[in-house]
Design an enzyme around this catalytic site. Structure first.
Site, PDB file in Angstrom:
ATOM      1  N   PRO A  90       0.805  -1.234   0.000  1.00 36.73           N
ATOM      2  CA  PRO A  90       0.000   0.000   0.000  1.00 36.73           C
ATOM      3  C   PRO A  90       0.831   1.275   0.000  1.00 36.73           C
ATOM      4  O   PRO A  90       0.349   2.323  -0.419  1.00 36.73           O
ATOM      5  CB  PRO A  90      -0.827  -0.113   1.289  1.00 36.73           C
ATOM      6  CG  PRO A  90      -0.893  -1.573   1.580  1.00 36.73           C
ATOM      7  CD  PRO A  90       0.432  -2.119   1.122  1.00 36.73           C
ATOM      8  N   GLU A 117      -0.059  -9.907   7.434  1.00 35.80           N
ATOM      9  CA  GLU A 117       0.050  -8.486   7.768  1.00 35.80           C
ATOM     10  C   GLU A 117       1.207  -7.808   7.037  1.00 35.80           C
ATOM     11  O   GLU A 117       1.398  -6.599   7.153  1.00 35.80           O
ATOM     12  CB  GLU A 117       0.242  -8.306   9.279  1.00 35.80           C
ATOM     13  CG  GLU A 117      -0.955  -8.732  10.109  1.00 35.80           C
ATOM     14  CD  GLU A 117      -2.207  -7.950   9.754  1.00 35.80           C
ATOM     15  OE1 GLU A 117      -2.139  -6.711   9.719  1.00 35.80           O
ATOM     16  OE2 GLU A 117      -3.240  -8.585   9.490  1.00 35.80           O
ATOM     17  N   ARG A 155       1.004  -6.979 -22.823  1.00 44.08           N
ATOM     18  CA  ARG A 155       0.231  -6.492 -23.966  1.00 44.08           C
ATOM     19  C   ARG A 155       0.978  -5.412 -24.754  1.00 44.08           C
ATOM     20  O   ARG A 155       0.583  -5.088 -25.873  1.00 44.08           O
ATOM     21  CB  ARG A 155      -1.146  -5.985 -23.510  1.00 44.08           C
ATOM     22  CG  ARG A 155      -1.109  -4.750 -22.653  1.00 44.08           C
ATOM     23  CD  ARG A 155      -2.480  -4.450 -22.062  1.00 44.08           C
ATOM     24  NE  ARG A 155      -3.512  -4.324 -23.075  1.00 44.08           N
ATOM     25  CZ  ARG A 155      -3.733  -3.237 -23.798  1.00 44.08           C
ATOM     26  NH1 ARG A 155      -2.963  -2.175 -23.608  1.00 44.08           N
ATOM     27  NH2 ARG A 155      -4.700  -3.196 -24.683  1.00 44.08           N
ATOM     28  N   ASP A 170      -5.008   3.443 -26.134  1.00 39.49           N
ATOM     29  CA  ASP A 170      -5.458   3.161 -24.772  1.00 39.49           C
ATOM     30  C   ASP A 170      -5.576   4.448 -23.956  1.00 39.49           C
ATOM     31  O   ASP A 170      -4.859   5.424 -24.200  1.00 39.49           O
ATOM     32  CB  ASP A 170      -4.457   2.247 -24.047  1.00 39.49           C
ATOM     33  CG  ASP A 170      -4.499   0.820 -24.567  1.00 39.49           C
ATOM     34  OD1 ASP A 170      -5.498   0.451 -25.199  1.00 39.49           O
ATOM     35  OD2 ASP A 170      -3.527   0.083 -24.319  1.00 39.49           O
TER      36      ASP A 170
END
Length: 249
Positions: A90, A117, A155, A170
């Protein structure tokens, strides 16, 4: 390029690597993927890879020693080529188009898929070179994030998409000035009473391209005004673009 993935669940990757258009990149070896089961580098009958956190609290923490052994095995297998160690976390840098483009032309990396965790901070401090986040939310593990990075990189490899120019249109691509992509339509011409915008049926290429540009501007302004601000700051919006924004919004 080669990506080595450290995971407790290597079986999650098999269907991903064998499905969809991006499988071409893995089958051809353009993007080589090697899976490393962390438990193979743990000790004891139970191959334990986690323990309780010092200081108490809920959950478990991945132990540094099995991770270090696994990393040493990968380094030896890669002939210690200096590949960066990446942790999905995160606190990492959000994965965006610019980062994906950079990874798509890199030699690859060693990807750590955390669980529980998190990892013992001492291992992170000593061995992790970069951290990546998919967004402001928490997943059960890093496997989905690793697949997202692999898919985005695969891709972009030559010959993987049916149309070589596909990814140039895109969302977020510099070819579109970093804007979101426009709406798309296909047959039938009328579906449930809704028609296709007349500009797309006109056969007039300049008119079609202007409509697409206007729609990209409008969608981006409504949903990601930060991208419009960035395009303005970089001088990528012409007077015609500004007039379209004023008219459409």
């Amino acid at each position: 390029m080669r990506f080595d993935i450290v995971t407790l669940f290597p079986e999650l990757f098999a269907p991903f690597l064998e499905s969809g258009v991006t499988r071409r990149a893995y089958a051809s070896g353009q993007v080589e993927v090697r899976l490393w089961n962390l438990r193979d580098h743990a000790e004891g009958n139970y191959r334990r890879v986690d323990d309780r956190p010092f200081g108490g609290g809920p959950g478990m923490v991945m132990m540094a020693e099995p991770l270090a052994r696994c990393l040493a095995a990968i380094r030896a297998d890669r002939a210690d080529d200096g590949a960066p160690v990446v942790l999905f976390s995160p606190i990492g840098r959000p994965l965006d188009h610019g980062a994906v483009e950079a990874w798509s032309t890199s030699p690859g990396a060693i990807l750590l898929c955390g669980r529980y965790e998190g990892l013992d901070q001492r291992f992170i401090d000593r061995h992790v070179d970069a951290q990546i986040s998919l967004g402001d939310f928490v997943l059960s593990g890093g496997e989905i994030a690793a697949m997202a990075l692999l898919d985005a990189v695969a891709r972009l490899q030559p010959g993987v998409l049916h149309d070589e120019g596909s990814h140039q249109l895109d969302s977020f691509n510099p070819a579109l000035d970093g804007l979101l992509d426009c709406p798309h339509y296909t047959r039938p011409e009328v579906w449930e009473g809704q028609g296709v915008p007349e500009e797309l049926l006109s056969g007039h290429h300049a008119r079609i391209e202007r409509w697409r540009r206007d729609q990209r501007l409008a969608l981006t302004a409504r949903h990601r005004p930060d991208l419009i601000a960035a395009a303005r700051a970089a001088g990528r919006l012409a007077g015609e673009d500004e007039a379209a924004l004023a008219r459409l919004l």
